[in-house]
Write a protein that holds these residues in place. Structure first.
Motif: not given
Length: 119
Positions: A24-45
C-alpha cells in the motif's frame, strides 16, 4: 504484448530478475508493485505451497491473501474496472480518501522505461 492481471502476476511470480513487492502506498492511496526494498516488511506469496517471487506488504496481507490464486482474484476485483478504462496511473492524493485514476502520461511512460533500463 497485451497483458491482463492474471498473466502479469503469473509472470512476476516466476521472475528471476527481481522480487516484486505489492504494498500500500500512502501517497497514492492504493496498492503499488515495486522492486522489493530490504526495508519492506513482507509476507511471501505461495503457489502450491512453493514460494513465489512476489511479496505482500504486511499491511496488505488480509486484503490480498498469500496464495497466488487468491492474490490474482483480489487484484482483478480491485483493478479490472480501471484497466478496462485504460487508467493505469494513480495520481498522488495525500489529502484525499480515494484514488484518482488517470491514463499514463508521457512522463509516466518515460519513468517506466527508465526504471526497467536500470535492471
Amino acid at each position: 504484448m497485451n497483458y491482463n492481471i492474471n498473466s502479469l502476476i503469473q509472470e512476476m511470480a516466476i521472475s528471476k530478475t527481481f522480487e516484486t513487492c505489492i504494498r500500500y502506498c500512502m501517497g497514492t492511496q492504493t496498492l503499488i508493485a515495486e522492486v522489493r526494498k530490504e526495508k519492506n516488511a513482507v509476507y511471501y506469496v505461495q503457489d502450491s505451497q512453493k514460494l513465489t517471487n512476489i511479496s505482500i506488504g504486511v499491511m496488505s496481507k488480509s486484503d490480498l491473501g498469500l496464495e497466488l490464486d487468491e492474490l490474482i482474484i483480489n487484484l482483478i476485483d480491485k483493478f479490472q474496472t480501471h484497466i478496462k478504462a485504460e487508467q493505469f496511473s494513480a495520481e498522488p492524493n495525500v489529502d484525499g480518501r480515494s484514488v484518482k485514476w488517470n491514463k499514463f502520461s508521457t512522463e509516466d511512460v518515460q519513468f517506466i522505461k527508465d526504471s526497467f533500463s536500470l535492471l
